[in-house]
Write a protein that holds these residues in place. Structure first.
Motif, PDB file in Angstrom:
ATOM      1  N   SER A   1      -7.200   1.319   5.125  1.00 15.70           N
ATOM      2  CA  SER A   1      -5.829   1.386   4.593  1.00 15.70           C
ATOM      3  C   SER A   1      -5.693   0.469   3.384  1.00 15.70           C
ATOM      4  O   SER A   1      -5.052   0.812   2.399  1.00 15.70           O
ATOM      5  N   LYS A   2      -6.334  -0.705   3.449  1.00 16.62           N
ATOM      6  CA  LYS A   2      -6.251  -1.632   2.309  1.00 16.62           C
ATOM      7  C   LYS A   2      -7.089  -1.123   1.148  1.00 16.62           C
ATOM      8  O   LYS A   2      -6.680  -1.166  -0.002  1.00 16.62           O
TER       9      LYS A   2
ATOM     10  N   ASN B   1      -5.292   2.039  -0.211  1.00 15.47           N
ATOM     11  CA  ASN B   1      -3.841   1.945  -0.351  1.00 15.47           C
ATOM     12  C   ASN B   1      -3.086   2.986   0.492  1.00 15.47           C
ATOM     13  O   ASN B   1      -2.282   3.752  -0.025  1.00 15.47           O
TER      14      ASN B   1
END
Ligand code: DC
Length: 214
Positions: free
Chosen positions: A21-22, A25
């Motif tokens: 997710s990081k 994004n």
């Protein structure tokens, strides 16, 4: 964009979903947490054995996530409470109730409706987002999964022995794979990854290759 990850308890889905997710994004949605919220609410309402009451409370449950993966039940931060031993022991049978699943699937789709997401659970690649852009099945041996959960629990001060965790995971595996609706299953469309002898970084790298190639 939807990245869907299914797999059994302790296979590392939560950790890799958070990293992905990081990296890309994406909003990270842990669907197991939605079933855990229903279980917590059932405990609080003293109705863990009353299917009709559990269905009723799942009809109007307010569950939210923030960008740091914290979980809110009726506006209360329950991120840690939903990982408790009490919730973990009853969540799988509660997640087998067909009407509860219908409500949670609706909620999960709504949570993903305005953003690109990475969503992990048991039926994401098959029921929630069968048309997801990327579909993964993350696996590991049962002993390795129990070991990982034991270490995670120790970090979070959750008091469960390795044997207790192993038994709980065995029972949940069986339950999760034999549901009337939304069973955990492997399909030809998923990219299958056995992470038993892999580090988290290696798993993320393998998944990233799939995501970046497409
Ligand atoms: O991933 P987890 O251990 O937090 O999930 C808790 C329970 O919820 C698990 O026993 C299976 C169930 N679950 C489900 O039935 N469908 C999902 N999409 C996610 C979790």
């Amino acid at each position: 964009m939807v990245v869907a990850i299914d797999g059994p308890a302790g296979s590392g889905k939560g950790t890799v979903a958070s990293i992905l997710s990081k990296k890309y994004n994406l909003i990270n949605i842990d669907t197991g947490a939605t079933y855990r919220c229903v279980a917590l609410k059932a405990i609080r309402n003293n109705c863990v054995d009353d299917i009709n009451k559990i269905i009723e409370l799942s009809n109007n449950i307010d569950i939210k996530f923030d960008l740091n993966n914290n979980v809110y039940l009726d506006n209360e931060d329950v991120t840690e409470l939903i990982r408790s031993k009490e919730v973990t022991k009853i969540v799988s049978p509660i997640s087998s109730i067909v009407e509860v699943r219908k409500n949670m699937v609706d909620l999960q789709r709504k949570l993903a409706s305005n953003s690109s997401v990475v969503m992990e659970g048991r039926d994401i690649t098959t029921v929630v987002f069968p048309n997801a852009d990327y579909k993964f099945y993350l696996d590991a041996s049962i002993e390795e999964r129990a070991k990982r959960r034991f270490i995670q629990n120790q970090e979070k001060n959750i008091d469960m022995s390795y044997e207790e965790i192993l038994e709980n995971i065995k029972a949940r595996d069986y339950n999760d794979m034999h549901k009337e609706v939304g069973s955990l299953m492997r399909t030809d469309e998923q990219v299958y990854i056995d992470s038993t002898n892999m580090t988290i970084d290696e798993v993320v790298e393998e998944m990233s290759k799939v995501i970046e190639v497409k």
